[in-house]
Design an enzyme around this catalytic site. Structure first.
Site, PDB file in Angstrom:
ATOM      1  N   GLU B  94       0.813  -1.225   0.000  1.00 11.73           N
ATOM      2  CA  GLU B  94       0.000   0.000   0.000  1.00 11.73           C
ATOM      3  C   GLU B  94       0.842   1.268   0.000  1.00 11.73           C
ATOM      4  OE1 GLU B  94      -1.122  -2.637   1.584  1.00 11.73           O
ATOM      5  OE2 GLU B  94      -3.150  -2.883   0.797  1.00 11.73           O
ATOM      6  N   HIS B 163     -10.792  -4.940  10.353  1.00  8.93           N
ATOM      7  CA  HIS B 163     -11.413  -4.787   9.039  1.00  8.93           C
ATOM      8  C   HIS B 163     -12.758  -4.077   9.099  1.00  8.93           C
ATOM      9  CE1 HIS B 163      -8.294  -7.471   7.679  1.00  8.93           C
ATOM     10  NE2 HIS B 163      -8.727  -7.394   6.440  1.00  8.93           N
TER      11      HIS B 163
END
Lengths: 430, 371
Positions: B94, B163
């Site tokens: 990322e 998450h």
């Protein structure tokens, strides 16, 4: 696409230097450096057949050595032309004089915050950036003044930025660690370790995208990412080595290994201190060069720029260098051994280049003196310019948050910009 | 439109031009049978497709966006149409690929970065904040960053603490970013197209649980020129007794709550914020001045949340219009538990909104009993 990832040896630093004895004393390797660790590396002169096309640099260094040996007089064998030498010399003097002036101005309270000076590392900035075209990009770190200068940003604008004045290259909004110049493609000084590497990789990605997707066949722009030894332990470095090699991006990763973070020695921070070795691990050439010798730096830089421009992908170059001052002007610099500092001070890259040019009749003392005088004037003028420039106006505080001129929510007509029915059409044009 | 498509097809060869032609035909067909339903997924996909077709500088980058067609299939079909140069599968890095996209935007390309979920954007937060959001200001307007960061945000189902989180307030706190949170298919199409065309960094917060939901869409929404203004909220339902401000998935909850409230004689006005930053303070305040009551609803954490900011805005601008304390509904002030029953307790439910609205209208059950 397939890239033969052969192990590339470093430049045989101590053998090629034999023709350049003036630059340092061979018997005293870098104090506290990776010298010992480099010893087991075999000298490559006998192993040339192992080098594929990716090892141009190593081959090239052989060529330089061989071509120099038979003759000693012909000027064609010199490592640099007179014009190039004078240009590089001027740039190095500019970098040095500028940073010395910064220290003075900092202590006089004219600039503030963190100011990281580049003294001692000039061979890297000048050796690399002076090979670039205006369209090529440079991405730097917090130690960015000299990279901006080498790339052509006027000293007055950089100085003014440091003074926090509105005539600065970022109107006083960036500061010491954030030099940008769209005109000169200086894409920023980045204040965080490793942050600039992906941005630089993105700039290189753009060159490839423009060539291959936008069909701008002549787009051969290359990008140079400058960063230090400490950064090479950061994940973004590895992430980008991987992607740059994977996508064959036109980028040169320039490690300015000055052997120290702030007070953390490179040897104490890194499991394998030979940073250049990480290039071959990712399928790109890795090169080690004496970063105190601008002529050697220039040679490897030329190869890497050529490779990038030809679309042959990235190069990792480790320049072993040294900063003559503390990490920043706020750093008391108490952890580095005075003997180590003295050792590198004796290898001053500017003195070495001067000596080379005079000894090889590339320039007279008087010519070089004239350059120094000229730069002194440039710096004086820069300080005057910065001093006399106005501070940013109060209204500037809220400007430039968005590129969209009305992006702050309220347009020049005083209405919420989103009330304009043509709002989105307008933004598409900007 | 034809010109653009033919041109890009010419660059890429016959097989692509065929598939592009097919897409165009499909597009035309769905246009002719307008005012049909469309899922949020298709809305996002078509918006990406149209913007990529209109502007060759637009490309998408992220994990599994290409050959896998997107972890949530938002990029389905784009690889076939635009090729691997413009639909770029990245390694799982990322920080690396977000920074690369930002660097490309510095040079005026228009990247769309897909985060598989916005939770992973934390790995790249340095580039979103320090490289993207601040560059225009630091460079005094020399370096603009036309980039979109998009992906599912907010509480998913059963995936635990790391998450399931709403980042609206986080990114909403950052100058230099524009933060959008679509609810319906209309929002998704109009806002994503606006985000891609915008010259500044936009954080585009989708919701995984909405991807499969269908919403009616008008012919206007399906037109390739359709675009929604950034910074403008939408009044989803008009009312006169209480204002409910919310965004993303919670808009649906608020609308259901409003139906229940209506049966009890309370007329609720539901504002779909659409844009978290800039925040449409004008719409919020004018609604509160009409209803005199405010309930804010969000999935994120209460402290320093979107509701807190809305409350401050109303207190600053419309204090004298308030007839009741502001009610703030937010996620529980804990990280997301895994157990289904606890998870349900940790995010706002329709009945929470109903209860809060009644309290604001002094119609809570306990008060009704005493009254």
């Amino acid at each position: 696409m397939a890239f033969s990832a052969k192990i590339i040896q470093p430049l045989p630093l101590f053998t090629t230097r034999s023709d350049n004895k003036n630059i340092n004393n061979l018997s005293s390797p870098f104090v506290g450096s990776t010298y010992k660790l480099r010893l087991p590396t075999p000298i490559i002169s006998s192993s040339r057949p192992h080098f594929g096309s990716a090892s141009v640099v190593a081959v090239k260094s052989e060529v330089i050595k061989d071509s120099k040996k038979p003759k000693s007089d012909a000027s064609s064998n010199l490592l640099i032309t007179k014009e190039e030498g004078l240009e590089v010399y001027e740039d190095m003097i500019l970098g040095r004089a500028f940073e010395d002036m910064c220290a003075q101005m900092y202590y006089r309270g004219k600039m503030f915050g963190f100011v990281h000076l580049y003294n001692g590392q000039e061979a890297v900035s000048s050796g690399f950036i002076k090979l670039l075209k205006k369209e090529d990009s440079v991405v730097s770190t917090y130690r960015d003044h000299v990279h901006a200068l080498s790339k052509g940003v006027p000293a007055s604008q950089v100085m003014s930025e440091l003074f926090g004045k509105t005539t600065g290259c970022c109107r006083g909004q960036g500061g010491s660690m954030h030099m940008f110049s769209k005109e000169h493609n200086v894409l920023g000084g980045f204040a965080f370790i490793g942050e600039g590497i992906p941005v630089a990789t993105g700039a290189a990605f753009t060159s490839k995208y423009r060539r291959e997707v936008l069909k701008e066949a002549d787009c051969d722009h290359v990008t140079m990412a400058f960063f230090g030894d400490g950064t090479c332990n950061n994940g973004q470095f590895f992430e980008c080595l991987n992607m740059a090699a994977l996508w064959k991006l036109p980028i040169i990763f320039v490690v300015e290994n000055n052997l120290w973070a702030i007070g953390m020695s490179h040897l104490r921070a890194t499991s394998d201190p030979q940073i250049w070795k990480k290039g071959p691990a990712f399928g790109m050439p890795g090169v080690h060069v004496d970063g105190m010798d601008v002529l050697k730096v220039r040679e490897v830089a030329k190869e890497a720029v050529g490779r990038a421009r030809r679309g042959e992908g990235p190069t990792l170059i480790e320049c072993e260098t040294y900063r003559f001052r503390g990490h920043s002007l706020a750093d008391p610099d108490e952890l580095r051994d005075p003997a180590e500092k003295a050792h590198y001070a004796a290898r001053d890259p500017i003195t070495s280049l001067k000596k080379y040019m005079v000894e090889n009749n590339l320039a007279t003392e008087a010519e070089l003196k004239a350059i120094e005088k000229k730069i002194d004037e440039v710096i004086e003028e820069a300080v005057e310019f910065a001093e006399e420039s106005p501070a940013p106006s109060r209204s500037q505080l809220l400007e430039n948050v968005f590129a969209d001129p009305k992006g702050f929510g309220i347009g020049p007509d005083g209405k919420y910009r989103c009330e304009d029915p043509k709002f989105t059409e307008g933004t598409a044009q900007v | 439109m034809w010109g653009i498509i033919r041109q890009s097809a010419g660059n890429r060869g016959l097989s692509i031009s065929k598939s592009q032609f097919r897409c165009l035909v499909q597009g035309a067909r769905s246009y002719s049978s307008a005012s049909k339903e469309m899922t949020v997924r298709d809305a996002l996909n078509s918006a990406l497709d149209e913007e990529m077709s209109a502007d060759p500088k637009v490309f998408i980058m992220g994990e599994e966006v290409g050959e896998y067609q997107g972890a949530y299939k938002i990029t389905k079909g784009l690889l076939d149409k635009y090729g691997p140069d413009r639909v770029i599968d990245t390694p799982i890095t990322e920080a690396g690929f977000t920074g690369i996209a930002v660097g490309a935007a510095y040079h005026s390309l228009k990247p769309v970065v897909e985060f598989m979920t916005f939770n992973f954007s934390m790995q790249a937060i340095d580039h979103i904040i320090n490289s993207a959001a601040k560059s225009n200001y630091m460079s005094a307007g020399q370096i603009s960053v036309p980039i979109v960061f998009r992906g599912p945000n907010g509480a998913a189902a059963g995936v635990g603490a790391q998450h399931s989180q709403c980042y609206a307030a986080w990114f909403g706190a950052c100058p230099g970013l524009k933060v959008l949170a679509p609810y319906s298919s209309e929002d998704a199409r109009g806002l994503l197209k606006a985000a891609i065309r915008d010259p500044d960094p936009v954080v585009f917060l989708e919701n995984e649980l909405l991807y499969g939901e269908s919403f009616p869409v008008s012919a206007e929404v399906l037109d390739s020129s359709f675009c929604l203004p950034i910074g403008k909220a939408k009044i989803e339902r008009e009312g006169k007794d209480v204002t409910i401000t919310t965004f993303s998935k919670m808009v649906g909850f608020a609308l259901k709550a409003a139906e229940i409230l209506e049966k009890e004689g309370i007329s609720a006005e539901v504002i779909n914020l659409r844009s978290i930053r800039p925040l449409d303070r004008a719409t919020i305040n004018s609604s509160v001045r009409k209803t005199n009551r405010l309930v804010t609803v969000e999935e994120g954490f209460p402290q320093h949340g979107v509701g807190a900011e809305i409350c401050a805005s109303v207190v600053e601008e419309s204090f004298e219009y308030l007839d009741a304390p502001v009610e703030r509904i937010a996620g529980a002030d804990v990280c997301m538990p895994y157990a289904a029953n606890l998870e349900r307790l940790a995010v706002p439910q329709i009945e929470d909104i109903v209860r809060a609205a009644k309290r604001a209208c002094y119609r809570s059950t306990s008060m009704a009993a005493t009254g």
